[in-house]
Each structure stands twice: as C-alpha cells, then as structure tokens.
Design a protein around this motif. Structure first.
Motif: not given
Length: 235
Positions: A63-70
């Motif tokens: 979720w950290r990487f997904t959130g960062s991409a978002l």
C-alpha cells in the motif's frame, strides 16, 4: 456606457487575478502531495534511500508504493493548475521567447507522474512481485537493475523539462522582470535541493532523515507559490 464597459473590464481583470492566485496555490499543494508520496517511499525502518533496489522492499507493505504512485498522479494533476498560473505570469512580464520555452515545462509537469512511478515505485513493485512467485532475492535484484537503464532516458527527459521552468524563473527573477525580490530564486527546485542537503545533515541517522530527497518534490510546488506572490502583488 463607456464607464460601464470600463467597470466590467476591471471586474474581469480582478476575477482573472483571483483565478491565477487560486491556481498557483493548487499547484503548490500538488508539490506537497508529491512530497507526501516520497515520504511513503523513504520513511520506513531500515530503508536506504541511496539504493534503487533496497532489500527492505520485501518488508514494506504494497500500500505504501500504491499510495505513493497515487500521490504522484494527484500531484501532477494539481501542478498543471500551477503551471497555468506560472505561464500566465511569464506572458505578462516577458516577451515572446520565454513563454514558448516555458511550454517545454508543461511536458515535464505532465510527465512527473511517470517519472515518480519509474524512480520510486517500479522497482519495489517488480522486486516484490518476483519474490512472491519464489524467485531468489539476488535474481530479483538483478532483474530490477536490468530495468533501470531502460527507463532512465525517459526519466532524464522529464526531469530536464521540469527544470526548464526553474531556468525561466531564474531569468525572470534575476533579470528583475517579475518585480519580486531576487531572494525568491530559492523558492524552486535548486533552493529546495539545498534544503534537502541541510535536512539530511540535521536529521542524519533518523527515520525522517531518509526522506531528504522529498524536498525536491516540494521545490516543484514552490515554483507555483512564487507565481502566487506575483499575482498578489499585481492585482
């Protein structure tokens, strides 16, 4: 009738000024959101921000990487508003050449979400995906390292386009075209990177110290905050 036309034109100018200031603030907020995206990537125990492929990726939640991409996508969308404000400022105080050069920066702003993904999220996603199907960590690292040269030229072009905005701002500020103090030259990526170096020294060996590179993302937003002060000074 002429008096009414004059008043209407004056109101339109004031409304445009308010709109430009609003867009500048929205652009600055976009830079802050980018910075938050960087925090998600780098503020994690054991994270080494100097590594493109960090073994600690295995322990970091997806979720950290997904959130960062978002954050990268949202930040890019908001910074386009800031770019419009900056472009309007450049058209008012410069001739025909600088505004045309600045348009290169629009490609940079639009590409920030891709550069952010390539530089911060692609490697963790690839590394974790390979580990999840049983591939050895060393082979996963080698595969990620092989990807880096493929995406680097794209990232460099985007970064160069982004810094075109900074160059135009330096010319406007140091040339006295904007009417703002020359100290405002610090409110852009170059000044923000300097802040990042200070950040790294002050917060050395701490969790927050890992996120010193996030200052560069903040610097992109600071350019639009500078446009805000221009429009505020010239109502």
């Amino acid at each position: 009738m002429k008096h009414e036309d004059f008043n209407m034109k004056d109101r339109e100018i004031k409304m445009d000024n308010v709109s430009q200031r609003r867009n500048a603030i929205i652009g600055f907020i976009g830079g802050v959101i980018f910075m938050i995206g960087d925090f998600l990537l780098y503020m994690f125990p054991g994270r080494n921000p100097d590594l493109d492929v960090d073994p600690v990726f295995a322990d970091m939640p997806v979720w950290r990487f997904t959130g960062s991409a978002l954050c990268g996508f949202i930040g890019m969308a908001l910074m386009l508003f800031g770019f419009q404000s900056l472009y309007g400022m450049t058209k008012k105080v410069c001739g025909n050449v600088l505004p045309k050069i600045l348009l290169i920066g629009a490609a940079g702003v639009g590409g920030t979400t891709l550069a952010h993904f390539n530089l911060g999220c692609l490697m963790p996603f690839t590394y974790k995906a390979m580990l999840s199907v049983g591939i050895d960590p060393e082979l996963a690292d080698q595969a990620c390292q092989a990807i880096i040269p493929w995406v680097t030229p794209i990232d460099l072009l985007i970064i160069i386009a982004i810094f075109v905005q900074a160059l135009v701002l330096v010319i406007m500020l140091l040339g006295g075209k904007s009417g703002l103090s020359r100290w405002f030259v610090l409110m852009e990526p170059i000044g923000a990177i300097t802040l990042g170096v200070i950040w790294k020294i002050v917060f050395k060996d701490t969790l927050i110290g890992n996120a010193w590179g996030a200052c560069e993302s903040l610097g992109e937003g600071l350019m639009y905050l500078m446009a805000y002060f221009y429009w505020k000074k010239n109502p």
